[in-house]
Design an enzyme around this catalytic site. Structure first.
Site, mmCIF file in Angstrom:
data_model
loop_
_atom_site.group_PDB
_atom_site.id
_atom_site.type_symbol
_atom_site.label_atom_id
_atom_site.label_comp_id
_atom_site.label_asym_id
_atom_site.label_seq_id
_atom_site.Cartn_x
_atom_site.Cartn_y
_atom_site.Cartn_z
ATOM 1 N N PRO A 1 46.949 37.524 47.911
ATOM 2 C CA PRO A 1 47.095 37.691 46.456
ATOM 3 C C PRO A 1 45.826 38.277 45.860
ATOM 4 O O PRO A 1 44.776 38.339 46.506
ATOM 5 C CB PRO A 1 47.348 36.264 45.967
ATOM 6 N N CYS A 2 45.917 38.689 44.610
ATOM 7 C CA CYS A 2 44.781 39.364 43.975
ATOM 8 C C CYS A 2 43.552 38.454 43.976
ATOM 9 O O CYS A 2 43.666 37.218 43.982
ATOM 10 C CB CYS A 2 45.146 39.813 42.561
ATOM 11 N N LEU A 3 42.391 39.051 43.970
ATOM 12 C CA LEU A 3 41.143 38.308 44.107
ATOM 13 C C LEU A 3 40.900 37.334 42.957
ATOM 14 O O LEU A 3 40.143 36.371 43.111
ATOM 15 C CB LEU A 3 39.974 39.285 44.222
#
Length: 273
Positions: free
Chosen positions: A174-176
């Site tokens: 998933p996105c940082l």
């Protein structure tokens, strides 16, 4: 419904759509959707990846390579969620503002190219987790074929393997921004720092992991069964030096181990008050 029947139902949805613009991150879910769409629709399927500081350059490279392997046309656009204080302040519904930005970026492209929908890789299991971004996507008319037919995450991997996709067992990424506790401001520098830390560990051979960031502390999460091996085989002084050079002061190891959505456990504590 058997897995074969579910696959046929997903295919039927794409045939009904006649064309598909896919919100494509390069993760196993959206890549499976891209594969099925391309096999059925050919040049009437387009994969679009939105790039921002919350996406690792290595993840974009993977997404590009996977799209080329499938054969689907791949377009890269810029998204600007980092300009939205509702996102960078990192409230518990941060993902709502992220997906709002994503679909507000993709929908003009849908109109420009004459597509009917944005299609995403949301699967049936996602509907049972806290995912405010799903609401934002629905509000903007997105379709989720895997979720609509009831395809679970495990089934996504099974189907990907059956269809010959070599990344069928790719760890979720998933996105940082998901590495930060709710309420801590997200900055480009922090995203870069945690991203470089995770890439360092991946290059050491640790694939399924997270580096959670809170203030100046990095907390490494690994699968529980890997923790002892990590301690015994890793050059810990070099790791500490590397993380400190990235800007962390303290480096810790989470003894509970990696668990997807772990930072959401604070929401349960809030609900229980």
């Amino acid at each position: 419904m058997t897995l074969t029947e579910k696959l046929e139902q997903v295919k039927h949805l794409f045939v009904e759509m006649g064309q598909a613009l896919i919100a494509y991150s390069g993760g196993v879910d959206s890549t499976l959707v891209a594969k099925i769409a391309y096999d059925l629709l050919g040049d009437r399927a387009l994969a679009v990846t939105a790039v921002s500081p919350s996406l690792l350059p290595e993840e974009l490279a993977d997404a590009t390579a996977q799209a080329a392997t499938i054969g689907i046309a791949h377009k890269i656009v810029q998204s600007h969620e980092m300009e939205n204080l509702n996102y960078t302040s990192n409230p518990i519904n941060r993902c709502y503002f992220c997906k709002s930005e994503l679909h507000d970026t993709l929908n003009p492209l849908v109109l420009e190219l004459g597509y009917s929908y944005v299609v995403d890789g949301v699967n049936a299991d996602d509907l049972h987790d806290y995912r405010p971004g799903i609401q934002a996507a629905k509000e903007r008319g997105a379709r989720s074929p895997l979720a609509e037919i009831g395809v679970t995450k495990a089934e996504v991997r099974q189907l990907s393997q059956q269809l010959g996709l070599p990344w069928w067992d790719k760890p979720p990424q998933p996105c940082l921004s998901s590495r930060f506790p709710y309420g801590e401001e997200i900055t480009i520098a922090k995203l870069h720092r945690v991203g470089r830390a995770e890439i360092y560990l991946r290059n050491l051979g640790w694939e399924n992991l997270r580096v959670r960031s809170e203030g100046n502390t990095a907390r490494i999460e690994l699968p529980p069964e890997k923790i002892q091996d990590f301690i015994l085989t890793t050059d810990l002084p070099t790791l500490l030096s590397t993380f400190q050079n990235l800007g962390f002061i303290y480096v810790t190891l989470d003894l509970e181990g990696y668990r997807s959505g772990k930072l959401n456990q604070v929401l349960q504590q809030i609900a229980a008050r």
